[in-house]
Design an enzyme around this catalytic site. Sequence first.
Site, mmCIF file in Angstrom:
data_model
loop_
_atom_site.group_PDB
_atom_site.id
_atom_site.type_symbol
_atom_site.label_atom_id
_atom_site.label_comp_id
_atom_site.label_asym_id
_atom_site.label_seq_id
_atom_site.Cartn_x
_atom_site.Cartn_y
_atom_site.Cartn_z
ATOM 1 N N GLU A 184 32.106 -0.515 43.086
ATOM 2 C CA GLU A 184 33.016 0.385 43.493
ATOM 3 C C GLU A 184 33.760 -0.192 44.581
ATOM 4 O O GLU A 184 33.261 -0.629 45.731
ATOM 5 C CB GLU A 184 32.435 1.836 43.899
ATOM 6 N N LYS A 239 39.854 7.191 40.158
ATOM 7 C CA LYS A 239 39.052 8.445 40.423
ATOM 8 C C LYS A 239 39.631 9.746 40.517
ATOM 9 O O LYS A 239 40.509 9.882 41.075
ATOM 10 C CB LYS A 239 37.996 7.918 41.739
ATOM 11 N N CYS A 248 31.115 6.197 40.385
ATOM 12 C CA CYS A 248 30.227 6.977 41.238
ATOM 13 C C CYS A 248 29.915 8.472 40.778
ATOM 14 O O CYS A 248 29.654 8.513 39.583
ATOM 15 C CB CYS A 248 30.773 6.770 42.741
#
Length: 316
Positions: free
Chosen positions: A44, A133, A167
């Site tokens: 990430e 995200k 994540c």
Amino acid sequence: MNHIKVAVVQATPVFFDLEATLLKAENIIKEQASKGCNLILFPESFIPGYPRGFSFEAVVGKRDDEGRDLYLEYWKHSLEVGSEAFLKLEKTIKESGAYVVMGATEKEAGNGSLYCSMLYFSPEKGYLGNHRKIKPTGVERLIWAEASGESLITVDSKIGRLGGLICWENYMPMARASMYRQGVQLYLAPTADARPTWTSTMQHIACEGRCFVLAANQYFRKEDYPEKYRKYVSNEANDMCRGGSLIVSPMGEVIAGPLYDEEGVLTATLNLEDLIKSKLDFDVIGHYNRSDIFKLEVKDQPDPINENAVKENKTN
């Protein structure tokens, strides 16, 4: 292609230095491709680094000039699709012969917002698309904007159906289901979570989705920050991110890792026929799918990107 070799990169970026981090990434790509890896996953926000421990000098109801200056610096070193730096990375990937999924903080021309993104690259077609995200976690929301359903992409490639989440998106059941409904075979989970519970999460997703799971994290110490930034993390432990990258089978068995307390690259040769074998007794979108009871509607999620339909040099 029934057997593919994959690489999960656990590395330390050259923080707040786009050029140097890209050079490090390009060297890793070349090395792993030369060893026969078909797919390479980075952590990430590997470019230009996950800003662990930073507050950007903000509290509820107040921001100051020092924090804004720090944000500007982070923005300047973030990656823009179609930029010179991006095209150089794309060229390296196409020459390598490997698929690459890069974790990056992404910026857009003419837009001051940043996104935490996964960028998908093919060795033949180059850039295929990105996942941004959809829900940054906690204080991440200060620096990263949210994406919408159109960002929940999957990719049909010559090595299988690629997809995944970043994540703590992986703790969102419906976001996971949006990947499963697309038939993901290689589930990619770049992260900044180094806790032991992350291993359990990845094993659960592999069992639930009956897919291979690749999870990549950074290894990062306080000393890896340039000197001028260390004042922002003075109260943090030196080992700021221990890593924990791993590769998991469709039956939830850990194939490689978790790797802690060092940089490294985990590799494994995956037999894609194991995907079918794992579905004898459970198939989340097949014989275990109770569509008569449950219905998942994902607004604006695109159909899988067909690699063969992507035009070359689309960013040039």
